[in-house]
Every structure is written in structure tokens, then in C-alpha cells.
Scaffold this motif. Structure first.
Motif, PDB file in Angstrom:
ATOM      1  N   ILE A  46       0.879 -68.192 -47.617  1.00 61.70           N
ATOM      2  CA  ILE A  46       0.188 -69.416 -48.012  1.00 61.70           C
ATOM      3  C   ILE A  46       0.390 -70.429 -46.895  1.00 61.70           C
ATOM      4  O   ILE A  46       1.527 -70.649 -46.467  1.00 61.70           O
ATOM      5  CB  ILE A  46       0.762 -69.961 -49.332  1.00 61.70           C
ATOM      6  N   PRO A  47      -0.711 -71.016 -46.389  1.00 58.05           N
ATOM      7  CA  PRO A  47      -0.536 -71.991 -45.305  1.00 58.05           C
ATOM      8  C   PRO A  47       0.245 -73.202 -45.788  1.00 58.05           C
ATOM      9  O   PRO A  47       0.247 -73.531 -46.972  1.00 58.05           O
ATOM     10  CB  PRO A  47      -1.969 -72.366 -44.936  1.00 58.05           C
ATOM     11  N   LYS A  48       0.891 -73.829 -44.853  1.00 54.77           N
ATOM     12  CA  LYS A  48       1.664 -75.031 -45.182  1.00 54.77           C
ATOM     13  C   LYS A  48       0.738 -76.098 -45.736  1.00 54.77           C
ATOM     14  O   LYS A  48      -0.390 -76.232 -45.285  1.00 54.77           O
ATOM     15  CB  LYS A  48       2.338 -75.573 -43.920  1.00 54.77           C
ATOM     16  N   PRO A  49       1.185 -76.841 -46.687  1.00 51.55           N
ATOM     17  CA  PRO A  49       0.349 -77.908 -47.224  1.00 51.55           C
ATOM     18  C   PRO A  49       0.035 -78.934 -46.144  1.00 51.55           C
ATOM     19  O   PRO A  49       0.789 -79.103 -45.186  1.00 51.55           O
ATOM     20  CB  PRO A  49       1.210 -78.516 -48.329  1.00 51.55           C
ATOM     21  N   GLY A  50      -1.129 -79.610 -46.312  1.00 51.83           N
ATOM     22  CA  GLY A  50      -1.589 -80.555 -45.305  1.00 51.83           C
ATOM     23  C   GLY A  50      -0.710 -81.772 -45.209  1.00 51.83           C
ATOM     24  O   GLY A  50       0.310 -81.882 -45.864  1.00 51.83           O
ATOM     25  N   SER A  51      -1.150 -82.694 -44.380  1.00 51.28           N
ATOM     26  CA  SER A  51      -0.310 -83.857 -44.108  1.00 51.28           C
ATOM     27  C   SER A  51      -0.118 -84.709 -45.361  1.00 51.28           C
ATOM     28  O   SER A  51       0.895 -85.382 -45.488  1.00 51.28           O
ATOM     29  CB  SER A  51      -0.960 -84.705 -43.015  1.00 51.28           C
ATOM     30  N   ARG A  52      -1.122 -84.629 -46.265  1.00 50.11           N
ATOM     31  CA  ARG A  52      -0.991 -85.428 -47.486  1.00 50.11           C
ATOM     32  C   ARG A  52       0.248 -85.015 -48.271  1.00 50.11           C
ATOM     33  O   ARG A  52       0.874 -85.830 -48.939  1.00 50.11           O
ATOM     34  CB  ARG A  52      -2.213 -85.216 -48.387  1.00 50.11           C
ATOM     35  N   ASP A  53       0.512 -83.736 -48.143  1.00 42.47           N
ATOM     36  CA  ASP A  53       1.567 -83.201 -49.007  1.00 42.47           C
ATOM     37  C   ASP A  53       2.889 -83.039 -48.261  1.00 42.47           C
ATOM     38  O   ASP A  53       3.716 -82.236 -48.619  1.00 42.47           O
ATOM     39  CB  ASP A  53       1.122 -81.850 -49.542  1.00 42.47           C
TER      40      ASP A  53
END
Lengths: 415, 428
Positions: free
Chosen positions: A393-400
Motif C-alpha cells: 500500500i503506498p504511503k499516505p499523501g501529505s495530508r495524512d
């Protein structure tokens, strides 16, 4: 432990791929994936220790299907037995007999939830309560003593026994809070030590005539609980599920109210997040330690009461806690120390327990494997980056971004 | 008992202003014990003679047994304890700390009095008792040494229990299969290290709370070993679970010294290693570069990082070392004492070792002494059980735990953990 809040903020994002990323990174998804990993680990263990599999592995390269078939048989047999024991027994002819499994699950979940709440509440106040065993034992001793010594009508006797148990657990827990508040001693050591003190105290009382020992025996065992103090079965005597489950539901609601709606609970959480800030804000940190451990001990007491007045009513020994005090820690960790999370985690672990016994009886697989499965779940839930890397699973974006910061619970790092 | 370090728990500014400090902890503790002695030995005195056997009949040098009258001994000891208490009070009034040797003397005298009282009319086999104490303490000491190293480097090691259990399991299996107990020891160290790897990986790499990982790792190891025990070991006990045990090795001449000879010089290799390990860990921790680094990453990781010490690497390898030591101690359960592995055979010993670490103020020597205290109390209960003593055995078993509570509650002096113990180091 506080990841739930960050999820709520992020569900405003409209784009579909962001949504997918959020679903895959949500704490619920992480829990599901951790359960999947743990079941795979369990399957591997079952497969490699199965004698048929070992036999067929000898000629794996000649006929690989034999070994694969054996693995399938061992693993599917185990997990079907787990399902039959925990949720719905497909081998029974009637529906009412089939659903006995799910009531068994709830029955096993009852003390786990109560104990889990006791650990979770202390966690929220920044304390680590490993003292479940001791708190359960003194609670069982007190509730059992009231339960077998007095002859009273049921509507007096049962509440009295329950309250005696909760009170004893609360005192044993509150003692830890008090010593910590007064002297600054570490609660981990205090609770471990008090576990042993409670165990030996109860052992002594159980083998001393006139205290807790049954009158006509030499075994260290108490007299059976009188019928007027036994928690009545909810769905009739056909099922094991007893009224302790209702107490546990009430306790969960109480803890939810306490933590989320009351000022005391707010103070607990403030102390748990940052004791120094809480002190600056005028909260009496020391008295919060006492109160939180008092209530946590009382919740643990419910677990002890449920054991002694609901599960083993024919007289108890010093092993009445059945290791639930320690299981409760994993329940609370899995439930991320929230009341309803703990409730759900308790039911999941109850299901593992009920199913584990069925698996042991039906398939000859030792119930200890349940411990492995449970601990793997908790380990992986605590480390989301590891789960992400296993499932690509890709790392969550900057928001997260918050998720990638250390998952350190405040209770231990802060002083 | 009380190691009075009067100025230790007082802020610096205060201790500068008031150079002389009175610490009443030692006299108060002495007074309480003396009163207890007065009640037990004099008011509740028991008739009969107590025989202290100082050597076994098979020894080269046989000392005559020491016979004491219980009542007379009780009175003499009580008077002696009262005198020591008075000296301590006098010292404290003059702002002086009570000498450490006086505290030791007090403890020894009380124990002699207690034995004489409790075993009145019976025999106390002292050499066997000392041996038993060391035997019961051995896994605790290894566990405590592992705990000290790990916590000094900044990682709380609740997983001692799991490390001991993993060591016991793998040493039993490997020693049985190979019929070589030394390979069993190696396997135990590796198993302890593997448990440490989980602890280290999750707490250092993934920043999971160290206490949580420790607790969960314990459950994991308990589940794994119990599962494999029931599923695999019991199926084939002769092949998989009947390890050879270590023989005692007598060191010539030294092992013939009465009383202490058998304890120090007629032991299995595990115990010899234990004596060496205690000395090595102490020396290493306080007198070598390694120890300085370990302590610095545990006390102030940022400062250590600034001078070029790799904090997380140091922690990782020291937690692994701690696991290896604790795992080695786990081997004692199977190769040193019982023989075969059984389910949950460590039975909470790891937690006691953890308590010994804290009781011993994160110092290898003091932690060893604390572990010995736990072993001593358990052994005392066994002995008094055999003699039919007047004290309920449960209360004796409770004693070390209550003493620990008093200790961590500050009665024996503040125990302060390494400052950064429990918190992960995030390089920013």
C-alpha cells in the motif's frame, strides 16, 4: 492510539484515488489487514506442525499435490472448526443449537471486555495497568465470599455480591494509584508486585478454614456460590451467556460517557496526553492517578465477578482469573483504548477463544495458537508502516502525514 | 537493607545550602525490624535447639554443626539488633550515614535469629540452602542483567519473560536433538536475540511503544512455545524434549572450602558463566567505552548523537545483547535444573527479573543482589515448608514482592530510571 481522529478529518477529500488511499490507510483497514496477516501466520504454524503435511513433504517434488492437499485439509479444517465454535455451528441440525457458538463467543468476551476497559481507561490517563490479575483475584475473592456466605433474596444478594467484587477490585487498583501519587513509584512494578501479593493472599485464604475454604474439603477451594448470587443466564440455561454481559454493556456505556462526556474523563485524557500541561491547567494530576486506577480496578473487578458468579460457580480456586488480566491488555491495545473499540476487540478475542476450544477439541490443535494469532494482530496494528509494506500500500499523501510520525503513546514517554 | 544516600534525592540547590542532611530511613527501618524481632524471638519464643549444618557429610573438611538454643539465641540477637539500632540513631543525630557494613551485619544477625526461631527443634542445612538460593536466583540474575543493559541503552525490556522462555524452549530442543548441551546454550542465546530483534525492530524502527511491544512479545513467545510444545514436543519426547543436563564441575581445592566452596566452585557451567557475566557487565557498564556509550544513549540520546554515537544502532545491538544474556538464563530452566521443557515454565520469572532491575536501581551488582533476595525468599519458603515452620508459607512468598513495593515507593532510596528509557529516538 489516537489515529481515529485523523481519519475523520481526512474524509473531506473528493478525489477517487485519494479516497482509495484513505480506505486502504484507515485504521479499520489496518485492523482487517492485521487480522489477515495473523490468520496467515496461524495457518503456517498449523500447516508445518501437521503430521500429514510433514509426511507428504517427504515426496513433495514427486507429487506436490499431496502436500498442498494436506496443507489445505489441515488449515481449512482448523479454521472451519474455529468458525463453527465461534460464530455458527453448521454441524448442528437446528438453528437454536447452531447459534450456541455465538453465545459462547459473547460469554468468553464478557470478562475480556470488562478487563480490556480496565486497561484502556488507565491507558487514557497515562497509566499502564498490568495489575488485572491481582484486581480480578481480590474481586473474585470478595464477590465469591459474599456469594457463598449469606442467605439473602436474589435481588439483594446478587447486587451485593457484584458490588463487593467491584469494590474490592477498585480498592486494589486504587492502591496502586495512591502509592504512585504519593511516592512516584512506577505503576508497572506496583501492579506486577500486587498481582503476586493478591495471588498469595487468596491462596492463603482459600486453604485456611473459616476464611474462604469450603467447610468439608482439604483442597484450596471455596464453597459453591449460592443460587441467589449467580448471574442468571440471559437466553435460558441452554446457553452459557450470563447477565454479566449486560453489566459489561453498561460498563462500556459508562466508560464511553466518562471519557467523552464527563469532566473527570476529560481530565483523565488531559493527564494522559501531557501531565505537565494538565498540571499547568490546574488539574490535580495526582488525584487523577488515584481516580483512574480506582475506576480501572473496578472495571477489572467486573471481570473477576463475571468469572466467579457467572462462569465457574461451583467454587473457585486461586486460578480463577484464567489469565484474563493479561489478555485484557491485548484487548485494550487492539481496541486502541477506546470504549467501543475495546468492546469490539473483546468480542473478537472472545470469538478466538470460543473457536480455539472448538478447534482444540475437534482438530487437536492446541488452543495456544490463539495467543500467537492475537499477539500478531496487536503487533501489526501497532506498526502500520509494516502492514503497508507487506500489502504494497503506498504511503499516505501529505495530508495524512501525521500517520507516519512516531506512533508513540503519550502515557509512557511523559513523566 | 537501606542504602542511605542522603543527598541523592534532594535538589542540588537545596543540598548546597544544607550541607548536613539527616536521613531517618535506616534507623526507622532498623527500629521496625528490631521490634518485629522482639515480638517474634522473645515474646513468641519457641523451645528447642536449632542445628545449623555447616557442611555436608561427604565434604573433605567437615565442620561440626552449630547448635543453638532457640530462646537464648533469640534474646541475644534481639539485644544485638537493639544496639545496632541505637548506634544508627546516634549516627543519624550526628548527621552521619549509617555504615553499609553495619546494615549488612544487621541483616545477617536478623536472619540468624529468624532461622533459629523458625527452625527450632530442627536442622538448617546451610550449604544446601545457599546452593538452592543461587539455583533459584540464576535465571533471575541473567534476566536482570539483560534488563539492565537494555534499559540503560534506553529500551524498556518487558520482554525478559519472553526471552527466558524462548531460551528455555530452544535450548531444550537443540540440546535434545544434538545431545550436546553446549549447542543448547548457543541456541538459547540465539533465541533470546531473536525475541530481542522483534522488540528492537518494532520499538526502534517503527516507534511502537516499548512497553506494548514487550507485553505482546511475551504473549507471542508464550503462545508459540506452548503451541509447539503441545503439538510437536509431546509427540516425540525422547527425541525432542529430553536434553542432557550439565554436570557440576568441581574446581580442585577451592571447592573444598567449607560453606562457600560448593556455592562458588562446585557448579554447572551456567552458574560459572553467571558469575563472570555479572562481573563483566558491571565492569563494562562503568569502566569501558562501550558502557559509556550505552549509558549515554539511554540518558541523553541527543547529546550522544551530537558527538557521533549512532543512537539507534547502539540501542539495537545492546537490546540484542540483552536478549542473548536473558536467553542464556532461560537455558538454565532446562539444561541446569529441570531437564525437559514444559508449558510456561518461566511462570512470571521475567517480571520478577524486571522488578529486580528496578529494585537494583539499574545497576548490575545491585540488580543481582535484588535477584538473590527473590531467590532467597523462595528458597526460605521451601525450607520452612519442610521444617513445618510457624509462618504461613504464602506470607513468606509474598515478602519479596512487598519489599519491592516498599523499595520502589522510595523507602529504600529513590530509584531513578535512565532518563530516555522508554522513549524512541527520532533524529530530526
Amino acid at each position: 492510539m489516537t489515529n481515529v481522529e485523523t481519519d475523520k478529518k481526512t474524509d473531506e477529500a473528493p478525489r477517487a484515488n485519494q479516497l482509495a488511499s484513505q480506505i486502504m490507510n484507515s485504521s479499520t483497514m489496518m485492523t482487517v489487514l492485521a487480522v489477515v496477516i495473523s490468520l496467515v501466520v496461524g495457518a503456517v504454524l498449523i500447516a508445518i506442525t501437521d503430521s500429514k503435511v510433514q509426511e507428504t513433504a517427504g515426496y513433495f517434488f514427486a507429487r506436490p499435490t499431496d502436500m498442498l492437499g494436506a496443507i489445505w485439509d489441515a488449515v481449512s479444517g482448523a479454521y472451519i472448526a474455529l468458525f463453527n465454535g465461534a460464530i455458527y455451528n453448521t454441524n448442528r441440525d437446528s438453528f437454536l443449537a447452531g447459534i450456541k457458538s455465538i453465545t459462547d463467543t459473547l460469554h468468553h468476551a464478557t470478562p475480556l471486555i470488562a478487563g480490556g476497559l480496565g486497561v484502556a481507561l488507565a491507558f487514557r490517563a497515562g497509566l499502564f495497568n498490568i495489575g488485572g490479575r491481582g484486581q480480578m483475584l481480590v474481586a473474585a475473592g470478595a464477590a465469591g465470599w459474599v456469594g457463598f456466605s449469606f442467605h439473602l433474596p436474589i435481588w439483594v444478594h446478587l447486587p451485593l455480591a457484584v458490588i463487593a467484587g467491584i469494590g474490592a477490585g477498585a480498592i486494589w487498583g486504587g492502591l496502586v494509584g495512591y502509592i504512585k501519587a504519593r511516592t512516584g513509584a512506577h505503576e508497572v512494578i506496583l501492579t506486577i508486585m500486587l498481582n503476586y501479593v493478591a495471588f498469595y493472599l487468596l491462596s492463603w485464604m482459600l486453604r485456611t478454614p473459616g476464611l474462604l475454604q469450603a467447610p468439608d474439603t482439604v483442597n484450596p477451594e471455596s464453597a459453591p456460590i449460592l443460587p441467589t448470587a449467580i448471574l442468571p443466564p440471559i437466553f435460558g440455561s441452554r446457553y452459557n451467556l450470563h447477565a454479566g454481559f449486560l453489566i459489561v454493556i453498561l460498563a462500556t456505556i459508562f466508560v464511553w460517557w466518562l471519557l467523552n462526556r464527563s469532566s473527570l474523563g476529560f481530565k483523565f485524557r488531559a493527564v494522559g496526553e501531557n501531565p505537565n500541561a494538565a498540571r499547568t491547567a490546574g488539574i490535580n494530576v495526582k488525584s487523577m492517578y488515584v481516580w483512574s486506577m480506582l475506576i480501572a480496578g473496578g472495571l477489572m473487578g467486573i471481570a473477576g465477578v463475571s468469572q466467579v458468579l457467572g462462569t465457574i460457580t461451583s467454587g473457585f480456586s486461586s486460578g480463577i482469573d484464567a489469565g484474563i488480566g493479561f489478555d485484557a491488555i491485548t484487548v485494550a491495545l487492539l481496541g486502541r483504548s477506546t470504549p467501543w473499540g475495546t468492546f469490539a476487540a473483546g468480542i473478537l478475542f472472545g470469538a478466538f477463544k470460543a473457536g480455539g476450544y472448538a478447534m482444540q477439541a475437534g482438530e487437536g490443535i492446541p488452543i495456544d495458537i490463539v495467543l500467537v494469532v492475537q499477539s500478531v494482530i496487536v503487533l501489526f496494528i501497532a506498526a502500520p508502516p509494516l502492514v503497508r509494506s507487506i500489502f504494497f500500500i503506498p504511503k499516505p499523501g501529505s495530508r495524512d502525514k501525521k500517520r507516519t510520525t512516531p506512533n508513540v503513546s503519550k502515557e509512557v514517554t511523559s513523566k | 537493607m537501606s542504602t542511605t544516600t542522603p543527598a541523592a534525592d534532594i535538589p542540588v540547590s537545596e543540598s548546597l545550602e544544607v550541607a548536613k542532611v539527616r536521613s531517618w530511613k535506616a534507623p526507622i527501618a532498623f527500629a521496625i525490624v528490631t521490634i518485629a524481632a522482639l515480638v517474634l524471638f522473645v515474646f513468641l519464643s519457641r523451645d528447642g535447639d536449632t542445628t545449623f549444618k555447616l557442611s555436608n557429610d561427604s565434604d573433605a573438611i567437615v565442620l561440626p554443626p552449630l547448635v543453638m538454643n532457640a530462646a537464648v539465641t533469640g534474646i541475644v540477637i534481639t539485644i544485638a539488633l537493639a544496639i545496632i539500632t541505637a548506634i544508627s540513631v546516634w549516627r543519624t543525630i550526628n548527621y552521619a550515614a549509617t555504615w553499609l557494613w553495619l546494615i549488612s551485619l544487621f541483616a545477617v544477625l536478623f536472619l540468624i535469629g529468624f532461622f533459629a526461631w523458625a527452625a527450632a527443634g530442627g536442622t538448617v542445612p546451610l550449604p544446601g540452602f545457599l546452593l538452592g538460593t543461587v539455583a533459584l536466583s540464576a535465571p533471575l540474575i541473567f534476566g536482570a542483567l539483560g534488563g539492565v543493559i537494555s534499559e540503560r541503552s534506553g529500551v524498556v525490556n518487558i520482554a525478559i519473560e519472553g526471552q527466558l522462555l524462548a531460551g528455555a524452549f530452544s535450548s531444550a530442543v537443540v540440546a535434545s536433538v544434538t545431545q550436546n548441551p553446549y549447542l543448547g546454550l548457543v541456541a538459547a542465546m540465539i533465541a533470546g536475540m531473536l525475541v530481542s530483534f522483534i522488540l528492537a525492530a518494532f520499538s526502534i524502527k517503527y516507534f511502537v511503544d516499548q512497553i506494548i511491544v514487550g507485553v505482546v512479545v511475551n504473549v507471542l513467545v508464550l503462545g508459540l512455545t506452548s503451541f509447539l510444545y503441545s503439538q510437536v514436543l509431546t509427540e516425540n519426547t525422547p527425541l525432542l524434549n529430553s536434553p542432557p543436563r550439565f554436570e557440576r564441575i568441581s574446581i580442585p581445592f577451592l571447592s573444598e572450602i567449607p560453606l562457600i566452596g560448593p556455592v562458588f566452585f562446585r557448579q554447572t557451567i551456567i552458574i560459572y558463566v553467571m558469575y563472570i557475566a555479572i562481573a563483566l557487565v558491571y565492569w563494562g557498564m562503568f569502566h569501558t567505552k562501550w558502557g559509556l556509550r550505552v549509558r549515554s544513549v539511554g540518558e541523553h540520546p541527543q547529546a550522544a548523537d551530537t558527538v557521533g554515537i549512532r543512537v539507534n544502532t547502539t540501542r539495537f545491538w545492546n537490546v540484542s545483547l540483552a536478549g542473548a544474556i536473558a536467553g542464556f538464563g532461560g537455558a538454565y530452566f532446562t539444561l541446569g535444573s529441570v531437564g525437559g521443557f514444559t508449558k510456561d515454565m518461566t511462570a512470571g520469572m521475567g517480571f520478577i527479573a524486571l522488578a529486580a532491575v528496578i529494585f537494583g536501581q539499574w545497576n548490575p551488582i545491585k540488580a543481582t543482589l535484588a535477584a538473590l533476595l527473590f531467590g532467597f525468599a523462595t528458597n526460605l519458603q521451601n525450607l520452612l515448608g519442610a521444617l513445618g515452620s510457624p509462618v504461613e508459607s504464602e506470607f513468606l512468598l509474598m515478602l519479596p514482592y512487598i519489599v519491592t513495593i516498599l523499595a520502589v515507593a522510595g523507602f529504600v532510596g529513590q530509584s531513578r530510571p535512565p532518563a530516555a528509557s522508554g522513549s524512541p529516538y527520532v533524529k530530526s
